[in-house]
Design an enzyme around this catalytic site. Structure first.
Site, PDB file in Angstrom:
ATOM      1  CD  GLU A 115      -2.818  -1.157   2.427  1.00 26.01           C
ATOM      2  OE1 GLU A 115      -3.455  -0.139   2.732  1.00 26.01           O
ATOM      3  OE2 GLU A 115      -2.838  -2.199   3.096  1.00 26.01           O
ATOM      4  CG  HIS A 239      -8.565   5.877   2.075  1.00 26.12           C
ATOM      5  ND1 HIS A 239      -8.467   5.696   0.719  1.00 26.12           N
ATOM      6  CD2 HIS A 239      -7.985   4.789   2.630  1.00 26.12           C
ATOM      7  CE1 HIS A 239      -7.867   4.537   0.470  1.00 26.12           C
ATOM      8  NE2 HIS A 239      -7.555   3.973   1.624  1.00 26.12           N
ATOM      9  NE  ARG A 286      -4.274   5.590   3.550  1.00 20.40           N
ATOM     10  CZ  ARG A 286      -4.723   4.643   4.350  1.00 20.40           C
ATOM     11  NH1 ARG A 286      -5.237   4.935   5.518  1.00 20.40           N
ATOM     12  NH2 ARG A 286      -4.612   3.390   3.981  1.00 20.40           N
ATOM     13  CG  HIS A 347      -9.624   6.100   6.124  1.00 21.90           C
ATOM     14  ND1 HIS A 347     -10.527   5.115   5.821  1.00 21.90           N
ATOM     15  CD2 HIS A 347      -8.437   5.471   6.358  1.00 21.90           C
ATOM     16  CE1 HIS A 347      -9.923   3.925   5.865  1.00 21.90           C
ATOM     17  NE2 HIS A 347      -8.656   4.119   6.216  1.00 21.90           N
ATOM     18  CD  GLU A 371      -9.780   5.285  13.744  1.00 16.84           C
ATOM     19  OE1 GLU A 371     -10.064   4.135  13.365  1.00 16.84           O
ATOM     20  OE2 GLU A 371     -10.094   6.311  13.120  1.00 16.84           O
ATOM     21  NE  ARG A 382      -4.193   4.729   9.977  1.00 21.21           N
ATOM     22  CZ  ARG A 382      -4.713   3.820   9.143  1.00 21.21           C
ATOM     23  NH1 ARG A 382      -4.184   2.609   9.050  1.00 21.21           N
ATOM     24  NH2 ARG A 382      -5.759   4.119   8.414  1.00 21.21           N
TER      25      ARG A 382
HETATM   26  P1  FAD Z   1     -13.335   0.105  16.236  1.00 19.13           P
HETATM   27  O1  FAD Z   1     -13.047  -1.105  15.464  1.00 19.13           O
HETATM   28  O2  FAD Z   1     -13.968   1.224  15.525  1.00 19.13           O
HETATM   29  O3  FAD Z   1     -14.260  -0.309  17.459  1.00 19.13           O
HETATM   30  C1  FAD Z   1     -14.817   0.680  18.292  1.00 19.13           C
HETATM   31  C2  FAD Z   1     -15.884   0.025  19.136  1.00 19.13           C
HETATM   32  O4  FAD Z   1     -16.328   0.925  20.143  1.00 19.13           O
HETATM   33  C3  FAD Z   1     -17.126  -0.367  18.365  1.00 19.13           C
HETATM   34  O5  FAD Z   1     -17.523  -1.626  18.826  1.00 19.13           O
HETATM   35  C4  FAD Z   1     -18.145   0.688  18.764  1.00 19.13           C
HETATM   36  O6  FAD Z   1     -19.487   0.277  18.664  1.00 19.13           O
HETATM   37  C5  FAD Z   1     -17.742   0.912  20.198  1.00 19.13           C
HETATM   38  N1  FAD Z   1     -18.167   2.182  20.778  1.00 19.13           N
HETATM   39  C6  FAD Z   1     -17.881   3.426  20.347  1.00 19.13           C
HETATM   40  N2  FAD Z   1     -18.428   4.332  21.170  1.00 19.13           N
HETATM   41  C7  FAD Z   1     -19.060   3.659  22.155  1.00 19.13           C
HETATM   42  C8  FAD Z   1     -19.827   4.030  23.290  1.00 19.13           C
HETATM   43  N3  FAD Z   1     -20.073   5.306  23.597  1.00 19.13           N
HETATM   44  N4  FAD Z   1     -20.314   3.057  24.074  1.00 19.13           N
HETATM   45  C9  FAD Z   1     -20.112   1.744  23.788  1.00 19.13           C
HETATM   46  N5  FAD Z   1     -19.412   1.336  22.715  1.00 19.13           N
HETATM   47  C10 FAD Z   1     -18.886   2.277  21.912  1.00 19.13           C
HETATM   48  N6  FAD Z   1      -6.538  -0.113   9.317  1.00 19.13           N
HETATM   49  C11 FAD Z   1      -5.551  -0.968   8.993  1.00 19.13           C
HETATM   50  O7  FAD Z   1      -4.574  -1.100   9.732  1.00 19.13           O
HETATM   51  N7  FAD Z   1      -5.633  -1.714   7.862  1.00 19.13           N
HETATM   52  C12 FAD Z   1      -6.685  -1.614   7.003  1.00 19.13           C
HETATM   53  O8  FAD Z   1      -6.736  -2.308   6.004  1.00 19.13           O
HETATM   54  C13 FAD Z   1      -7.719  -0.700   7.304  1.00 19.13           C
HETATM   55  N8  FAD Z   1      -8.765  -0.532   6.469  1.00 19.13           N
HETATM   56  C14 FAD Z   1      -9.797   0.279   6.846  1.00 19.13           C
HETATM   57  C15 FAD Z   1     -10.920   0.377   6.034  1.00 19.13           C
HETATM   58  C16 FAD Z   1     -12.010   1.120   6.433  1.00 19.13           C
HETATM   59  C17 FAD Z   1     -13.228   1.224   5.559  1.00 19.13           C
HETATM   60  C18 FAD Z   1     -11.985   1.802   7.681  1.00 19.13           C
HETATM   61  C19 FAD Z   1     -13.156   2.605   8.143  1.00 19.13           C
HETATM   62  C20 FAD Z   1     -10.852   1.739   8.481  1.00 19.13           C
HETATM   63  C21 FAD Z   1      -9.755   0.981   8.067  1.00 19.13           C
HETATM   64  N9  FAD Z   1      -8.615   0.887   8.859  1.00 19.13           N
HETATM   65  C22 FAD Z   1      -7.618   0.032   8.514  1.00 19.13           C
HETATM   66  C23 FAD Z   1      -8.562   1.520  10.173  1.00 19.13           C
HETATM   67  C24 FAD Z   1      -8.878   0.454  11.231  1.00 19.13           C
HETATM   68  O9  FAD Z   1      -9.903  -0.382  10.755  1.00 19.13           O
HETATM   69  C25 FAD Z   1      -9.337   1.068  12.528  1.00 19.13           C
HETATM   70  O10 FAD Z   1      -8.490   2.107  12.910  1.00 19.13           O
HETATM   71  C26 FAD Z   1      -9.332   0.016  13.635  1.00 19.13           C
HETATM   72  O11 FAD Z   1     -10.100  -1.091  13.230  1.00 19.13           O
HETATM   73  C27 FAD Z   1      -9.864   0.608  14.911  1.00 19.13           C
HETATM   74  O12 FAD Z   1     -10.079  -0.424  15.834  1.00 19.13           O
HETATM   75  P2  FAD Z   1     -10.634  -0.057  17.271  1.00 19.13           P
HETATM   76  O13 FAD Z   1     -10.828  -1.325  17.979  1.00 19.13           O
HETATM   77  O14 FAD Z   1      -9.800   0.989  17.867  1.00 19.13           O
HETATM   78  O15 FAD Z   1     -12.045   0.657  16.965  1.00 19.13           O
HETATM   79  C1  SIN Z   2      -7.103   0.520   2.734  1.00 19.18           C
HETATM   80  O1  SIN Z   2      -7.305  -0.685   2.550  1.00 19.18           O
HETATM   81  O2  SIN Z   2      -6.853   1.322   1.841  1.00 19.18           O
HETATM   82  C2  SIN Z   2      -7.172   1.043   4.113  1.00 19.18           C
HETATM   83  C3  SIN Z   2      -5.925   0.746   4.798  1.00 19.18           C
HETATM   84  C4  SIN Z   2      -5.781   1.549   6.045  1.00 19.18           C
HETATM   85  O3  SIN Z   2      -6.576   2.421   6.345  1.00 19.18           O
HETATM   86  O4  SIN Z   2      -4.786   1.295   6.721  1.00 19.18           O
END
Ligand code: FAD
Ligand code: SIN
Length: 515
Positions: A115, A239, A286, A347, A371, A382
């Site tokens: 990527e 993104h 990015r 993003h 995140e 990032r």
């Molecule tokens: P999340 O997975 O967002 O989980 C947050 C959780 O908190 C959820 O369950 C939500 O419901 C809960 N929550 C939030 N607020 C509350 C509240 N007030 N009370 C109770 N629960 C709550 N990153 C990569 O490294 N590689 C990739 O290929 C990649 N692709 C991506 C593609 C897309 C479309 C997106 C949107 C992001 C992508 N990212 C990627 C970024 C990555 O997916 C996220 O940064 C990562 O998954 C965040 O994980 P997390 O556990 O911190 O949060």
């Molecule tokens: C993507 O697949 O382009 C998202 C990857 C990322 O957000 O790290």
């Protein structure tokens, strides 16, 4: 309710921590609260994969570290970058032991994608639905562990600190959180020895985003109101390639791995423009690709640019990116013949709740990972696929910290939620109006390219929205949508305020007045 460990959020960060802690301490209880269905999260939509150094013939930790530092544009914390990247392979193996599947190459080794910003092939993936597979595997393991209680449709409203006990203190401590049972309307006082924010990102603050509906910055807003240190909020990552449609709201992502696979970016007139901006062309980091697209769109007045995949092996594309292929078809785009219209969309947030290398925030007994946290790994921008990696590593670090530093029991009488003097709001439509205004404000004044004038105007408009929302909040029985709106207003305030303080353009932050 009482628990040893309260985790707010069921994405990769929260679930990984829950599993590790519950496995190590079978006699202790973990409660995970999550505001939607258990799998709804940014994690579920991750496409590209997890960046890890596995192939030591061509790749090395040093190369991944260097790519991360370049992408972060001088603002990464080098010690944290070293730590996260060298931990990566161990954390990935653990995920595989819990059952996560990743694609293999013809020799039976993990298939590695590439990527933007990566100098080598190092992105471990499952087709183009890597996050879906990770979330599936983690939830399956969580459900096998009897000492984890996962409460779906439970919304964390606020952290409980000395503030709720009407005490003043130099050193704030977290005692748990107030949780709204979204089905019954009851508000629980959940007491926890240790509380972890794993509540994800903020994409919805901008109307046009790759993020799902849950990404409303609740964790950051709660921590901010509890007076935790929040940092680097100006570094919102856009993104470059979200599928362009005429609709507002969630935008389907066309993974950066598609450019890693060889796709070109073109203007409407067919010009391949990225080589004019960066020697790495489509595989520049990015921030550079998004800013270049923004510049091309301003010059041409067009609504989108295009990804050209026509020269690629279609069968290999279908195999690697079945979800993207299918979604394009559903939008009448045949990637073998048609260009894919794309625009940048909000993003990822590089900043968030400041944590140390153990995931500790500036509030005692409050941790953060994933995140919503700001670790120092990403700096000003990032590197692609470093986010899932960071979440896995910090979930492990918080777990390790708890093994080495047992947290003593909270023994306090905590007051129940006080909603005296509040009533059910008469007009829910006000919440929708304010949300639309907020999102328009962020899109128009706080986008990829900013200026002091626009940021100052944004502050003035935001104050009006803030006052309306606070009045509504103080007089209303809480609802999820009202709390989310309030949280997004807090997050917008942090993004604009910290943007105005940055006097030098770095990574994803670009202000025309800093030139
Ligand atoms: P999340 O997975 O967002 O989980 C947050 C959780 O908190 C959820 O369950 C939500 O419901 C809960 N929550 C939030 N607020 C509350 C509240 N007030 N009370 C109770 N629960 C709550 N990153 C990569 O490294 N590689 C990739 O290929 C990649 N692709 C991506 C593609 C897309 C479309 C997106 C949107 C992001 C992508 N990212 C990627 C970024 C990555 O997916 C996220 O940064 C990562 O998954 C965040 O994980 P997390 O556990 O911190 O949060
Ligand atoms: C993507 O697949 O382009 C998202 C990857 C990322 O957000 O790290």
């Amino acid at each position: 309710m009482k628990t040893q460990l309260l985790i707010i959020g069921s994405g990769v960060a929260g679930l990984t921590l829950a599993i590790k802690y519950a496995e190590a301490f079978p006699k202790k209880n973990v409660i995970i609260v999550t505001k939607g269905n258990e799998d709804e999260s940014n994690t579920k939509y991750a496409q590209g994969g997890v960046a890890v150094v596995l192939d030591d013939k061509t790749d090395s930790f040093q190369k991944h570290i260097k790519d991360t530092l370049i992408s972060g544009d001088g603002l990464c914390d080098k010690a944290i970058v070293d730590m996260v990247i060298t931990e990566g392979p161990k954390r990935l193996r653990e995920l595989m032991l819990w059952g996560a599947q990743f694609d293999l190459d013809p020799t039976g080794n993990l298939d590695l994608g590439r990527e933007g910003g990566h100098s080598e092939y190092r992105v471990v993936h499952y087709k183009d639905i890597t996050g879906y597979e990770i979330e599936r595997a983690l939830l399956a393991r969580v459900h096998q562990l009897e000492n984890i209680t996962l409460l779906e449709h439970h919304f964390a409203i606020d952290l409980i600190t000395e503030h709720q006990l009407n005490q003043t203190t130099e050193n704030t401590t977290c005692f748990g959180a107030y949780i709204l049972n979204q089905k019954s309307g009851e508000i629980l006082t959940l007491q926890a020895d240790s509380t972890v924010l794993a509540a994800g990102g903020i994409g919805r603050v901008y109307g046009h985003t790759t993020n799902p509906m849950i990404a409303t910055g609740d964790g950051i807003a709660m921590a901010y109101r509890a007076k935790a240190i929040i940092k680097d909020m100006e570094f919102v990552q856009f993104h470059p390639t979200a599928l362009y449609t005429n609709q507002e709201g969630s935008a389907f992502l066309i993974s950066e791995a598609v450019r890693g696979f060889g796709a070109y970016l073109r203007t409407k007139s067919g010009t391949r423009f990225m080589p004019n901006y960066d020697a790495r062309a489509e595989l520049a980091s990015r921030d550079i690709v998004s800013q270049s697209i923004d510049s091309e769109l301003k010059i041409s007045g067009d609504s989108c640019v295009y990804l050209d995949c026509r020269h690629l092996d279609v069968e290999a594309f279908k195999n690697h990116f079945p979800n993207i292929y299918q979604t394009c078809l559903e939008n009448n785009i045949d990637i073998a013949k048609d260009w894919i219209p794309v625009v940048p969309a909000s993003h990822y947030l590089c900043g968030g709740i400041e944590v140390d290398s153990h995931g500790k925030t500036s509030i005692t007994n409050l941790f953060a990972c994933g995140e919503c946290s700001r670790t120092g790994l990403h700096g000003a921008n990032r590197l692609a696929s470093n986010s899932l990696l960071e979440a896995l590593v910090y979930a492990h670090n918080i777990y390790k910290y708890h093994c080495e530093n047992p947290i003593s029991k909270v023994n306090r009488e905590l007051p129940d939620w006080n909603d005296e003097g509040t009533s059910i709001p008469k007009e829910h439509v006000l919440i929708q109006h304010n949300l639309k205004e907020l999102q328009a404000l962020m899109r128009d004044y706080v986008g990829i390219v900013r200026s002091n004038d626009r940021l100052n105007k944004a502050i003035l408009h935001l104050d009006v929205i803030y006052n309306e929302v606070e009045t509504l909040y103080k007089t209303s029985k809480v609802t999820t949508t009202l709390c989310e709106l309030r949280n997004m207003v807090n997050v917008a305030h942090l993004i604009i305020g910290q943007s105005l303080k940055r006097k030098e353009n770095k990574g994803g932050y670009f202000n025309v007045d800093n030139l």
